[in-house]
Design a protein around this motif. Structure first.
Motif, PDB file in Angstrom:
ATOM      1  N   VAL A 200       0.763  -1.199  -0.060  1.00 27.96           N
ATOM      2  CA  VAL A 200      -0.124  -0.032   0.175  1.00 27.96           C
ATOM      3  C   VAL A 200       1.087   1.169   0.029  1.00 27.96           C
ATOM      4  O   VAL A 200       1.818   1.453   0.797  1.00 27.96           O
ATOM      5  CB  VAL A 200      -0.835  -0.126   1.334  1.00 27.96           C
ATOM      6  CG1 VAL A 200      -1.739   1.214   1.275  1.00 27.96           C
ATOM      7  CG2 VAL A 200      -1.851  -1.362   1.241  1.00 27.96           C
ATOM      8  N   GLU A 201       0.731   2.079  -1.086  1.00 28.58           N
ATOM      9  CA  GLU A 201       1.296   3.259  -1.145  1.00 28.58           C
ATOM     10  C   GLU A 201       0.584   4.475  -1.138  1.00 28.58           C
ATOM     11  O   GLU A 201       1.114   5.657  -1.918  1.00 28.58           O
ATOM     12  CB  GLU A 201       2.354   3.272  -2.420  1.00 28.58           C
ATOM     13  CG  GLU A 201       3.325   2.185  -2.368  1.00 28.58           C
ATOM     14  CD  GLU A 201       4.191   1.791  -3.790  1.00 28.58           C
ATOM     15  OE1 GLU A 201       3.478   1.849  -4.660  1.00 28.58           O
ATOM     16  OE2 GLU A 201       5.375   1.827  -3.461  1.00 28.58           O
ATOM     17  N   ALA A 202      -0.584   4.547  -0.522  1.00 33.38           N
ATOM     18  CA  ALA A 202      -1.529   5.524  -0.792  1.00 33.38           C
ATOM     19  C   ALA A 202      -1.335   6.565   0.180  1.00 33.38           C
ATOM     20  O   ALA A 202      -2.129   7.670  -0.007  1.00 33.38           O
ATOM     21  CB  ALA A 202      -2.913   4.956  -0.917  1.00 33.38           C
ATOM     22  N   PHE A 203      -0.702   6.384   1.299  1.00 31.33           N
ATOM     23  CA  PHE A 203      -0.728   7.306   2.394  1.00 31.33           C
ATOM     24  C   PHE A 203       0.744   8.173   2.367  1.00 31.33           C
ATOM     25  O   PHE A 203       2.106   7.398   2.692  1.00 31.33           O
ATOM     26  CB  PHE A 203      -0.971   6.909   3.488  1.00 31.33           C
ATOM     27  CG  PHE A 203      -2.380   5.940   3.454  1.00 31.33           C
ATOM     28  CD1 PHE A 203      -3.487   6.923   3.123  1.00 31.33           C
ATOM     29  CD2 PHE A 203      -2.159   4.836   3.416  1.00 31.33           C
ATOM     30  CE1 PHE A 203      -4.806   6.152   2.863  1.00 31.33           C
ATOM     31  CE2 PHE A 203      -3.304   3.923   3.195  1.00 31.33           C
ATOM     32  CZ  PHE A 203      -4.665   4.713   3.059  1.00 31.33           C
ATOM     33  N   ALA A 204       0.915   9.480   2.464  1.00 34.17           N
ATOM     34  CA  ALA A 204       2.162  10.087   2.279  1.00 34.17           C
ATOM     35  C   ALA A 204       2.712  10.186   3.843  1.00 34.17           C
ATOM     36  O   ALA A 204       3.912  10.439   4.143  1.00 34.17           O
ATOM     37  CB  ALA A 204       2.025  11.423   1.738  1.00 34.17           C
ATOM     38  N   ALA A 205       1.740   9.988   4.833  1.00 33.27           N
ATOM     39  CA  ALA A 205       2.057  10.145   6.297  1.00 33.27           C
ATOM     40  C   ALA A 205       1.104   9.242   6.937  1.00 33.27           C
ATOM     41  O   ALA A 205       0.064   8.721   6.635  1.00 33.27           O
ATOM     42  CB  ALA A 205       2.066  11.527   6.778  1.00 33.27           C
TER      43      ALA A 205
END
Length: 273
Positions: A200-205
């Motif tokens: 999952v790479e959807a969240f910058a933080a």
């Protein structure tokens, strides 16, 4: 018969934007489950707790005759539109995973992609999966594991959530191989199970995860709504979710969410054999 519990579950999954969650976070899992199940053209396939068709649509595109069932009509409506956009024709049926309105032994393959795991009474749901699958047919399930990120998410939210009804079991137990084997029992053979992760790479933080799930994921949204008048507990849950996401984030910001993929063969001689 619709009960207050089922109405509550329907409302939970109608809230937020589960279609976005399925598309943004786990778009590949449905197709992966369809492949693992060996879905072929001409087969009769049921997707239980199908949501917006994450597995049902790929199964249809593989040439199967598919029925997508779900407790929440609004998700089926969205799924129907998504299917039409991809040129997939299938049946969409409002149905409770614990009381499926289908004939015994009707389907060649019975699927559920992070769906049936949210039915509160696990044995009842498992009995229905087995019942509607023909002898010699395939049952294929993909579920979040207790040890993985979503398992920890539900554990983190538990102290803030309303208590479950008597007899209900936690959703991530469907991600425990021994639990699922016990649910299915000797009514299935050739059980194969493996754990894997979805990246999952959807969240910058970490806070971006919290805000996304707080507004889009029904179970998380429901917990926050129950805390609407309690600023201190809301803030505590914010912090707990941020800490959880931070623990699972790699240095590059990605996350690995673990799931169990289990397939089994319905006991008995195949129909027509």
């Amino acid at each position: 018969m619709t009960t207050p519990l089922k109405e509550k579950h329907r409302a939970v999954w109608a809230s937020g934007d589960y279609a976005a969650v399925a598309a943004d976070i786990i778009p590949e899992l449905g197709a992966l489950l369809v492949e693992a199940a060996g879905v072929q053209a001409g087969q009769e396939v049921l997707d239980v707790a199908a949501g917006t068709g994450n597995a049902a649509i790929p199964a249809t595109l593989a040439g199967a005759r598919v029925t997508a069932s779900d407790l929440t009509p609004s998700l089926l409506e969205i799924g129907s539109k998504l299917a039409a956009e991809r040129g997939a024709e299938l049946d969409w049926v409002e149905a409770d995973a614990e009381d499926l309105p289908f004939d015994t032994g009707r389907f060649d393959t019975v699927l559920s992609c992070v769906g049936v795991m949210f039915a509160p009474f696990h044995q009842t749901a498992a009995d229905e999966l087995v019942r509607v699958c023909r002898p010699g047919g395939t049952i294929a399930l993909l579920s979040w594991t207790p040890a993985g990120f979503i398992g920890h998410l539900f554990g983190t939210m538990k102290p803030y959530a309303a208590p479950p009804p008597p007899g209900a079991q936690p959703p991530p137990l469907w991600g425990d191989e021994a639990h699922v084997r016990a649910l299915l029992g000797d009514r299935v053979t050739a059980v194969e199970a493996r754990t894997a992760t979805v990246r999952v790479e959807a969240f910058a933080a970490a806070s971006a995860f919290r805000e996304y799930f707080k507004h889009n994921y029904g179970p998380t949204l429901a917990v926050y709504r129950s805390l609407a008048d309690d600023r201190d507990r809301t803030a505590a849950l914010d912090l707990a979710l941020d800490e959880l996401a931070a623990r699972f984030r790699a240095p590059d910001g990605s996350m690995e969410w673990e799931y169990l993929l289990l397939t089994a063969r319905r006991s008995g001689a195949p129909t027509g054999a």
